[in-house]
Structures are given as C-alpha cells and as structure tokens.
Design an enzyme around this catalytic site. Structure first.
Site, PDB file in Angstrom:
ATOM      1  N   CYS B  14       0.829  -1.214   0.000  1.00 41.66           N
ATOM      2  CA  CYS B  14       0.000   0.000   0.000  1.00 41.66           C
ATOM      3  C   CYS B  14       0.863   1.262   0.000  1.00 41.66           C
ATOM      4  O   CYS B  14       0.480   2.294  -0.572  1.00 41.66           O
ATOM      5  CB  CYS B  14      -0.897   0.051   1.249  1.00 41.66           C
ATOM      6  N   ASP B  33      11.537   3.168   5.558  1.00 40.21           N
ATOM      7  CA  ASP B  33      11.236   1.736   5.515  1.00 40.21           C
ATOM      8  C   ASP B  33      12.515   0.994   5.912  1.00 40.21           C
ATOM      9  O   ASP B  33      13.614   1.434   5.560  1.00 40.21           O
ATOM     10  CB  ASP B  33      10.789   1.312   4.105  1.00 40.21           C
ATOM     11  N   LEU B  35      12.797  -2.142   5.016  1.00 40.33           N
ATOM     12  CA  LEU B  35      12.812  -3.176   3.970  1.00 40.33           C
ATOM     13  C   LEU B  35      12.626  -4.587   4.529  1.00 40.33           C
ATOM     14  O   LEU B  35      12.977  -5.577   3.869  1.00 40.33           O
ATOM     15  CB  LEU B  35      14.096  -3.075   3.125  1.00 40.33           C
ATOM     16  N   ARG B 103       1.870  -7.028   8.687  1.00 40.66           N
ATOM     17  CA  ARG B 103       0.448  -6.926   8.398  1.00 40.66           C
ATOM     18  C   ARG B 103      -0.231  -8.239   8.024  1.00 40.66           C
ATOM     19  O   ARG B 103      -1.395  -8.227   7.606  1.00 40.66           O
ATOM     20  CB  ARG B 103       0.207  -5.901   7.312  1.00 40.66           C
ATOM     21  N   THR B 149      -7.273  -1.912  10.565  1.00 41.91           N
ATOM     22  CA  THR B 149      -7.956  -2.965   9.812  1.00 41.91           C
ATOM     23  C   THR B 149      -9.411  -3.094  10.255  1.00 41.91           C
ATOM     24  O   THR B 149      -9.736  -2.854  11.423  1.00 41.91           O
ATOM     25  CB  THR B 149      -7.255  -4.333  10.016  1.00 41.91           C
ATOM     26  N   SER B 192      -6.550 -12.627  15.433  1.00 45.15           N
ATOM     27  CA  SER B 192      -5.190 -13.166  15.275  1.00 45.15           C
ATOM     28  C   SER B 192      -4.257 -12.246  16.050  1.00 45.15           C
ATOM     29  O   SER B 192      -4.650 -11.149  16.465  1.00 45.15           O
ATOM     30  CB  SER B 192      -4.773 -13.186  13.800  1.00 45.15           C
ATOM     31  N   TYR B 194      -1.852 -10.603  14.791  1.00 47.03           N
ATOM     32  CA  TYR B 194      -1.773  -9.379  13.992  1.00 47.03           C
ATOM     33  C   TYR B 194      -2.927  -8.429  14.319  1.00 47.03           C
ATOM     34  O   TYR B 194      -2.720  -7.238  14.612  1.00 47.03           O
ATOM     35  CB  TYR B 194      -1.780  -9.725  12.492  1.00 47.03           C
ATOM     36  N   HIS B 195      -4.145  -8.963  14.271  1.00 43.54           N
ATOM     37  CA  HIS B 195      -5.297  -8.096  14.543  1.00 43.54           C
ATOM     38  C   HIS B 195      -5.258  -7.557  15.976  1.00 43.54           C
ATOM     39  O   HIS B 195      -5.646  -6.424  16.235  1.00 43.54           O
ATOM     40  CB  HIS B 195      -6.603  -8.865  14.313  1.00 43.54           C
ATOM     41  N   LYS B 198      -3.420  -4.415  16.308  1.00 40.96           N
ATOM     42  CA  LYS B 198      -4.160  -3.248  15.798  1.00 40.96           C
ATOM     43  C   LYS B 198      -5.190  -2.755  16.828  1.00 40.96           C
ATOM     44  O   LYS B 198      -5.479  -1.554  16.877  1.00 40.96           O
ATOM     45  CB  LYS B 198      -4.861  -3.600  14.484  1.00 40.96           C
ATOM     46  N   THR B 266      -8.628 -21.842  -3.538  1.00 41.75           N
ATOM     47  CA  THR B 266      -8.644 -22.438  -2.198  1.00 41.75           C
ATOM     48  C   THR B 266      -9.541 -21.637  -1.264  1.00 41.75           C
ATOM     49  O   THR B 266      -9.211 -20.532  -0.848  1.00 41.75           O
ATOM     50  CB  THR B 266      -7.227 -22.493  -1.606  1.00 41.75           C
ATOM     51  N   ARG B 335      -7.570 -21.222  10.115  1.00 40.41           N
ATOM     52  CA  ARG B 335      -7.815 -20.136  11.062  1.00 40.41           C
ATOM     53  C   ARG B 335      -8.885 -20.539  12.060  1.00 40.41           C
ATOM     54  O   ARG B 335      -9.652 -21.475  11.837  1.00 40.41           O
ATOM     55  CB  ARG B 335      -8.312 -18.882  10.337  1.00 40.41           C
TER      56      ARG B 335
HETATM   57  N1  LIG Z   1      -2.774  -5.231   2.323  1.00 39.70           N
HETATM   58  C1  LIG Z   1      -3.988  -5.294   2.841  1.00 39.70           C
HETATM   59  O1  LIG Z   1      -4.875  -5.981   2.338  1.00 39.70           O
HETATM   60  C2  LIG Z   1      -4.312  -4.523   4.081  1.00 39.70           C
HETATM   61  C3  LIG Z   1      -5.617  -4.575   4.590  1.00 39.70           C
HETATM   62  C4  LIG Z   1      -5.932  -3.871   5.742  1.00 39.70           C
HETATM   63  C5  LIG Z   1      -4.960  -3.126   6.382  1.00 39.70           C
HETATM   64  N2  LIG Z   1      -3.686  -3.081   5.888  1.00 39.70           N
HETATM   65  C6  LIG Z   1      -2.689  -2.292   6.612  1.00 39.70           C
HETATM   66  O2  LIG Z   1      -2.007  -1.407   5.768  1.00 39.70           O
HETATM   67  C7  LIG Z   1      -0.647  -1.294   6.157  1.00 39.70           C
HETATM   68  C8  LIG Z   1       0.256  -1.573   4.981  1.00 39.70           C
HETATM   69  O3  LIG Z   1      -0.025  -2.878   4.487  1.00 39.70           O
HETATM   70  P1  LIG Z   1       0.753  -3.448   3.233  1.00 39.70           P
HETATM   71  O4  LIG Z   1      -0.127  -4.454   2.619  1.00 39.70           O
HETATM   72  O5  LIG Z   1       1.262  -2.323   2.436  1.00 39.70           O
HETATM   73  O6  LIG Z   1       1.952  -4.231   3.987  1.00 39.70           O
HETATM   74  P2  LIG Z   1       3.442  -4.458   3.477  1.00 39.70           P
HETATM   75  O7  LIG Z   1       4.027  -5.500   4.385  1.00 39.70           O
HETATM   76  O8  LIG Z   1       3.472  -4.677   2.020  1.00 39.70           O
HETATM   77  O9  LIG Z   1       4.133  -3.057   3.803  1.00 39.70           O
HETATM   78  C9  LIG Z   1       4.572  -2.688   5.076  1.00 39.70           C
HETATM   79  C10 LIG Z   1       5.895  -1.950   4.897  1.00 39.70           C
HETATM   80  O10 LIG Z   1       6.354  -1.520   6.182  1.00 39.70           O
HETATM   81  C11 LIG Z   1       7.719  -1.864   6.331  1.00 39.70           C
HETATM   82  N3  LIG Z   1       7.965  -2.055   7.769  1.00 39.70           N
HETATM   83  C12 LIG Z   1       7.453  -2.990   8.608  1.00 39.70           C
HETATM   84  N4  LIG Z   1       7.946  -2.837   9.842  1.00 39.70           N
HETATM   85  C13 LIG Z   1       8.786  -1.774   9.795  1.00 39.70           C
HETATM   86  C14 LIG Z   1       9.603  -1.123  10.765  1.00 39.70           C
HETATM   87  N5  LIG Z   1       9.647  -1.551  12.028  1.00 39.70           N
HETATM   88  N6  LIG Z   1      10.336  -0.060  10.387  1.00 39.70           N
HETATM   89  C15 LIG Z   1      10.301   0.392   9.089  1.00 39.70           C
HETATM   90  N7  LIG Z   1       9.548  -0.194   8.142  1.00 39.70           N
HETATM   91  C16 LIG Z   1       8.802  -1.268   8.499  1.00 39.70           C
HETATM   92  C17 LIG Z   1       7.920  -3.107   5.494  1.00 39.70           C
HETATM   93  O11 LIG Z   1       9.263  -3.276   5.087  1.00 39.70           O
HETATM   94  C18 LIG Z   1       6.973  -2.861   4.317  1.00 39.70           C
HETATM   95  O12 LIG Z   1       7.631  -2.222   3.260  1.00 39.70           O
HETATM   96  C19 LIG Z   1      -0.432  -2.282   7.297  1.00 39.70           C
HETATM   97  O13 LIG Z   1      -0.423  -1.614   8.526  1.00 39.70           O
HETATM   98  C20 LIG Z   1      -1.610  -3.185   7.197  1.00 39.70           C
HETATM   99  O14 LIG Z   1      -1.976  -3.703   8.466  1.00 39.70           O
HETATM  100  C21 LIG Z   1      -3.341  -3.760   4.747  1.00 39.70           C
END
Ligand SMILES: NC(=O)c1ccc[n+]([C@@H]2O[C@H](COP(=O)([O-])OP(=O)(O)OC[C@H]3O[C@@H](n4cnc5c(N)ncnc54)[C@H](O)[C@@H]3O)[C@@H](O)[C@H]2O)c1
Ligand SMILES: NC(=O)c1ccc[n+]([C@@H]2O[C@H](COP(=O)([O-])OP(=O)(O)OC[C@H]3O[C@@H](n4cnc5c(N)ncnc54)[C@H](O)[C@@H]3O)[C@@H](O)[C@H]2O)c1
Lengths: 417, 417
Positions: B14, B33, B35, B103, B149, B192, B194-195, B198, B266, B335
């Site tokens: 995102c 980031d 990474l 996430r 979320t 979970s 993760y949740h 949040k 699936t 799950r």
């Molecule tokens: N993808 C989805 O479907 C979805 C749905 C609901 C909520 N979200 C929320 O949106 C946010 C982004 O999701 P995403 O899908 O882009 O995830 P993602 O894992 O692709 O991106 C997260 C980024 O944060 C970086 N990161 C993680 N921990 C870090 C730290 N301690 N310091 C610096 N960088 C760090 C990672 O390297 C990664 O580039 C998350 O908080 C996630 O919970 C995503």
C-alpha cells in the site's frame, strides 16, 4: 493443596511478600526477576526507606526461618523468551503470578526513554508469558494470575458501580430506535503510559483466552499501602521495600512517611481525587485465593477488583494530619487527571472467595508510621517531590476534560450524581 | 495544498503506490522503511508475483518519469527511536502516514517467534511514532494517518451496521433498571495476533490524543485487492508488489492468481465468511483525502472504515470460477474464525470527503488477471497453500464460539438477523 507457583517479579514490593506467604502456605515457590527495580532505585538515586537485602540473602533468611526453599532464576521475561519458555517447560508451574511490569505511572511519564521502556517492557513481558504458556502446552494445567490496576477503568465519576471487568450494555442502532444487550470489557480509559500498557494487557488476555483457551485471572488492584506481612516482619532480613520517592512511592505510604520525617503532606491539586486502596496483607491473601480458584477450562478471563475501600486523597491527608499534626501542602498537580471524582467499585468477587478485608484504621496506620519512624534516617528529603509531569511545563496541562471513556462528551452521566 | 508527507512503510504494497500518488499530487514525499518485507519474502522463499525493483531503482525511475524526487531513509521505526525522532525534528512533516507494521495474520500465527516479532514490531513501531511526535513538538502542526484494519471489530454477525470506530451504547446499572447513554470505541475483537496489535494500537492513539492532543486519523481498512494504480503502471520499474503466497497473499488477489496459473481456488471452510474489500486505487485516494482533512486540534481520534464493499468469500470464488472456469477447492480452515458471518459496515465518512468508490467489476478483475497472467511464470505453486495454523494441528481447533466481543454469550444478537 500445594501447587508449583512461579512468581514473576518476586523481588518487588508485592511479589516478595506474596512469595513468602505462598511458601508459608505450603506452595512450592519459584521466583523469576531481573532485579530491574533495584537498578531503577540506583537510576533515581534513591533507596527503599526500609533496608531491603539482596535477594540471595532474603532467600537464605527465609530458609533459615521457615525451613522452606524458594528457588530463583534471574531473567528478563520481556527479552529472554527462550529461557522463560524452557523454565516453564521444565518446571511446569500450576500457577504463574505475573507482577513483572514497570508499575509506576510517574516513572512511565518521566521522559521519552521512560515511556519507551515501559511500553517495551510491559507489553513484551506479558506477551512472552502467554506465548510461552501456549508453546509448552500449559493451556489446561496452568493458571495465569496477573496484577492489573483499577486505573484501567479511568478515574472519572461514573453513575454506577464499576463492575469487576465486564459491563452490561445495550448497543444502540445508528438511528437510536433499536438496541441489543450484550456484555463487554469495561471501556478502558488509561491515565498514563503505565496505565495504558495495562489496558493493552487486557487485549492480550482476551485473545489468548479466546484462541488458545488459556486460563487467566486479571486482578485490578487498587493502590497498595502498608509494608509488612506476618512473614516479612519475622526477621529484619525479610523486610519488604517501602518506596517513598516521587516516582515509586504511592500516596498513602508517602503521607505516613512524610509525617514521620516532618515533611508537609503533598496533595496534588485539590486532593479531590478518589482512589481505591488495599493493604499489602490483603494483596497476598487475594493472590492466594485467586490461585486456589482458577477459572474453569473454557471460561473467559476472570476479572476481580482487588481493592477493599476507596478514599478521597484530601481526606487521607486530613486523617494523617489529625493523627500526627503534619501540615498539608496543596501542590500543583503534575498529572493530567480530574481534580475531583467519585469512585464506586464492585469488589465482592474476592470476598466471596473468602477475603475478609482489612480497612484503614489508626492501628494499621500506626504500624506503618512505626516502620517509617524507625528508618526515617534513611530518607532523602530531596527525593520526596513528584517531579514527573504528564505534559511539559511549557505546554498547558489543563485537568483532563470531563468526557466519557472514549473522549466523547458525556451525555447524562454527571447530572444524576 | 502541498504538504511534507512522511510515509512509514513506503516500500510496501500500500505504501509504494501511496507514495507515488501523493508525489504526483504535488506533495513532498519522504519514505521511511527498513525493507523487512523484502527480507520476509526471502525468509519464506517466495517472491512478489510481479518483479518489484529495489527501492533505489524505483525512486530513480519515478524521478525520470515524473521529474519529482522522493526521499528515502532506511530505518527500523520500532527500534531506531533516536533516528526517527531526529528525522521528525529536522524535516517536520505535516502529515505522517503509518503503514510500517507486520500486516499478515497468517505470518503472525506461524510460530512463537512470529508472534513475538509481530507484537514487538507493531507495538513499538506505533508507540515510537507517537512518542517522537510529542518529543519534537508536532502536536498541532502534524497529523498522523494510521492504517488499521476492519478486523478490529471482529468478524461476527452483528445486528447493526458497524460504525466508524465509535459506538453509541447505554451502560446498564448492575440491577438493569437504570442506564446511561454514552459513546465508546467499538468493543474490539481481534482474530489473530496481527489483529490484536491493531486493537492495541487504538489504545495508543486514544491515550496520546487525550494526554498530548495529537491529531490522529485511524483508517480501518478492508482487504485490499488489485495491484496497479495510474502511477505504478506507467513504467515497469514502478510496478507494485503482488503477494500470492499463503502468508501474505490476500484472498481476492490469490483467487485471480490461482485462476491464472491453473490452481484450484482455495476456499477456507465453507467460504461463508463475509469480508470487507477495497481496491488499491481507492486506498491511495482515501489516504489523500485523509491527509487533506486532518482532525481539528483538540478533536478526538478520527476513525474511518476504509472499505467500499463487502463480499462472501465463496461468492467471490464463484465469480472467479464463472469468469475463468477455475475449479473451487474447499479446504480445512487453518484459522479460528466463524465459518459464516454477515457484515454490514458504515463507510460514508470517506465518501463524504469525496471518495467515489471503485467496486468489483469484471473489467477490474480482468486487469488483475492480466497482471497475474503476465507474470505467472514467476509463481511457485508450492507457496500457494496457507499453512499457518491458529492452533497446533494436534489441538482441537473448533470454529470460534458464537460470542459477543468479550466472550460472553450473545443474548439476542443472532435471533433478529
Ligand atoms: N494489504 C492489505 O490488504 C491490508 C488490509 C488492511 C490493512 N492493511 C494495513 O495497511 C498497512 C500496509 O499494508 P501493506 O499491505 O502495504 O503491507 P506491506 O508488508 O506490504 O508493507 C509494510 C511496509 O512496512 C515496512 N515495515 C514494517 N515494519 C517496519 C519497521 N519496524 N520499520 C520500518 N519499516 C517497516 C515493510 O518493510 C513494508 O515495506 C499495514 O499496517 C496493514 O496492516 C493492509
Ligand atoms: N504497588 C501498588 O500500589 C500496585 C497497585 C496496583 C497494581 N500493582 C501491580 O502489581 C504489580 C507489582 O507491583 P509492585 O508494586 O510489586 O512493583 P515492583 O516494581 O516493586 O515489582 C515489580 C518486580 O518485577 C520485576 N520486573 C520488572 N520487569 C521485569 C522483567 N522484564 N523481567 C523480570 N522481572 C521484571 C522488578 O525487578 C520488580 O522486582 C505490578 O504489575 C503493578 O502494576 C501495584
């Protein structure tokens, strides 16, 4: 029935007398502590008013005195996960009492570093314990007893008695014309970083109980006063800690100590804050009772309000003033909290299990005074003021707004009091 | 109006398209980031289906393409507090968008190590950001936009529409004869680890807003689908990541990819789970809108449900089946969740700010299919199954009990649906 009881934070103010009490009751006791609390004394340049001994000496004295052994493992439960897990796997405790958190609100607000430390320590500590219990398969054979705080409810006047954890509500439909009854964890309203971590602990417990069936009792404890229990006072080497400084000292013990050293009683703001209290002897009894009555497998997290009475701070100050003649000093409130609040608390749960509450009395205060007087030469007067501020002195720090637990304007709550 | 916007987690699924979109809109963008997401791919032995480039190459390509520069600082916001604070102090962002958390729910449940990592990373990350904002004095000049979320509400059938964060209730007196109306954060019910983090984040926000007046928007996002935005698809070096593996792949993108590689779709359990969705193009728009409309100073935490529609999982599978002929495979649900639930969600907030929702359509699915087909040679079929289990295979893993958010039996909630 004798149980294997692991005491996390067993070198602390509540943990030490609890360890002795449970050992005296015939339980097999094993203490885990990283002794960080003693290092915090060094950091703050302060000492317990009472001359507490190194833990090894305490344990030796207890063995000499009682013939009972208490084991000890030094480890940081927030960061030494593997060691904690191995200890659980090998010793397979039947109960774990979890005191091992940074427990001072002012300490948690001293600086960014203290905020970070409190969050990292408390959240990882609690989570590590839960995760390790699941990893080693202690879902049904073990019971976690956690020390929470009455502060999770927030200190605002509420129309009804604060329940023991769970609150009946009617959820209203968006148009307000329909509703459904349900029960929720009482909406949390933390007043400091420290309290915040305790409200977050509740979500750890909720989740691990739901997903893994862990058996958990969360004790929402009031402010503890007193120092000695029957076990700590039988040998000076077993003496409990007595915190009097502006960070770790709690209000009633501070008043008694201030009176003993001839310092005015420092009341924050108007002193109209009402708080919940419990004597240290009841703390150890409550934990004994909680251990004896674990929740059934499959039962939700059990919550008790571990407190025996409520008092307004200025009333406590007046009482000590009347007993000792110590003057009262109303000082600027460094905290962000309501200056005046009522507090009505449901606390029958532990009494139903057999607690016969000790309540504030001149006799008990005299006992604390006597300890304070005996060791007053150890007091460093410069450490008495509470210097940690909730907001920087430059920023405005108005008393907390009169709002409901999530910050929305309260509708009818105050009008009916 | 152009703002200095710091994007925490700007290399992610995102975060990357959001960074480009905001840069394209004229904002000054700075990515932070560590990474770690790329390292997680290595840990899991999997790659994004799309060939994402190193961040340095992405940034160079964007500059070539748009003439705009996006700055980048590599740091771990959960553990490099000092660096984060110094960056805030020097650059003084007007908005901070916080994506930087672990996430994935399945990843958070893979093993004790993954649980610990998720808790430590997500809670310290969020807390460090808040603490640093206060330390450098960004209470009024900056606005934190956090990605939460829809899962914080729990996925249970509820009688009324899920509100945007805050729920009107009547608190009942212990005897049930009296009540008082108030508004609370919707009772959290994480499914979970993760949740859970949040739901704990919400308490960080609540507290820092209350004590320090931080301005915060918490976006409760649905499951994101799609890959490309207008900015990511204009140069292959700008392509967004497409996760398809059992841990990080999200359901709709997984179905489309499975169809593209000839793998059965699936479906977990009966597929009766209803979930909330949003297209990645709307994600970036929502964040643009949130940044343009910060809460007023003194306002409580603003919460929006960042989701545009809800679908039942088996209906999505059927739709993809009809479009592509791919067979559907109902597999054991790893799950712990209800097999069947309804979901009604209030989501007008962002639309009132100007969002024109993109909803599921054959055209959009075709676009995702096309990406999946183009890169299907990069797919490792062995990485498709979701192997992370909520409870060990030996332990019983019954579907979650039908209970209210705090585990008490539900009274009338289901009867009226
Ligand atoms: N993808 C989805 O479907 C979805 C749905 C609901 C909520 N979200 C929320 O949106 C946010 C982004 O999701 P995403 O899908 O882009 O995830 P993602 O894992 O692709 O991106 C997260 C980024 O944060 C970086 N990161 C993680 N921990 C870090 C730290 N301690 N310091 C610096 N960088 C760090 C990672 O390297 C990664 O580039 C998350 O908080 C996630 O919970 C995503
Ligand atoms: N004292 C009170 O008035 C009071 C009131 C309400 C609730 N409580 C709760 O009761 C519990 C015990 O309070 P206390 O007054 O005994 O505090 P304390 O600070 O005296 O004792 C805590 C003990 O835990 C240890 N500890 C802390 N972090 C640790 C870690 N990561 N690993 C291992 N050991 C660690 C410390 O070294 C210390 O010995 C706390 O959780 C506190 O929140 C106390």
């Amino acid at each position: 029935m004798s149980k294997r009881v692991l005491i996390l934070g067993g070198d602390g103010f509540c943990g030490w007398p609890t360890s002795l009490h449970l050992s005296a009751q015939g339980h097999e006791v094993h203490i885990v502590d990283n002794l960080v609390r003693r290092r915090q004394d060094e950091e703050l340049g302060v000492q317990s008013l009472t001359p507490i001994r190194p833990l090894s000496e305490r344990l030796k004295a207890w063995q000499e005195h009682s013939g009972r052994e208490i084991a000890f493992t030094a480890l940081d439960i927030a960061h030494d996960y593997g060691q904690l897990r191995d200890l659980l796997a090998q010793w397979r405790p039947e109960a774990i009492v979890h005191f091992a958190e940074q427990r001072s609100a002012p300490y948690s607000m001293k600086s960014p570093r203290h905020k970070l430390y409190t969050v990292d320590n408390n959240l990882n500590a609690t989570h590590n314990v839960l995760c390790a219990m699941v990893e080693v398969g202690l879902e049904t054979d073990c019971h976690l007893v956690h020390l929470g705080t009455m502060g999770v409810y927030g200190y605002k006047t509420s129309r009804f008695k604060l329940p023991e954890g769970y609150q009946k509500i009617r959820l209203l439909s968006p148009d307000g014309n329909d509703s459904v009854e349900t029960e929720i964890l009482y909406p949390p309203d933390p007043g400091s970083i420290y309290h915040m971590t305790k409200t977050q602990d509740q979500l750890f417990f909720y989740y691990y109980n739901k997903n893994d069936g862990l058996r958990i009792t969360d004790l929402h404890q009031g402010i503890v006063w007193g120092t000695e229990t029957p076990e700590t006072c039988c040998d000076e080497r077993l003496i409990n800690r007595f915190d009097y400084d502006g960070d770790f000292g709690t209000v009633l013990n501070r008043f008694v100590m201030q009176a003993a050293v001839g310092h005015p009683l420092t009341v924050h703001g108007t002193g109209g804050q009402t708080r919940a209290f419990i004597h240290i002897r009841d703390t150890v009894r409550c934990i004994e009772l909680a251990i004896a009555h674990p929740p059934a497998p499959g039962e939700r997290v059990r919550v008790f309000n571990q407190t025996t009475e409520t008092h307004r701070i200025r009333d406590l100050a007046r009482l000590i003033h009347e007993l000792t003649g110590a003057p009262i000093d109303f000082v600027d409130n460094p905290r962000k909290e309501q200056d005046e609040n009522e507090l009505k608390v449901e606390n029958q749960g532990l009494q139903n299990l057999g607690l016969a509450p000790i309540t504030l009395s001149a006799g008990l205060l005299a006992e604390v005074s006597e300890v304070a007087a005996r060791y007053r030469h150890r007091c460093d007067l410069t450490k008495i003021p509470a210097r940690s501020r909730w907001r920087p002195q430059t920023a405005s720090c108005p008393p907390e707004r009169d709002s409901d637990p999530v910050g929305a304007p309260v509708h009818s709550e105050r009008q009916h009091d």
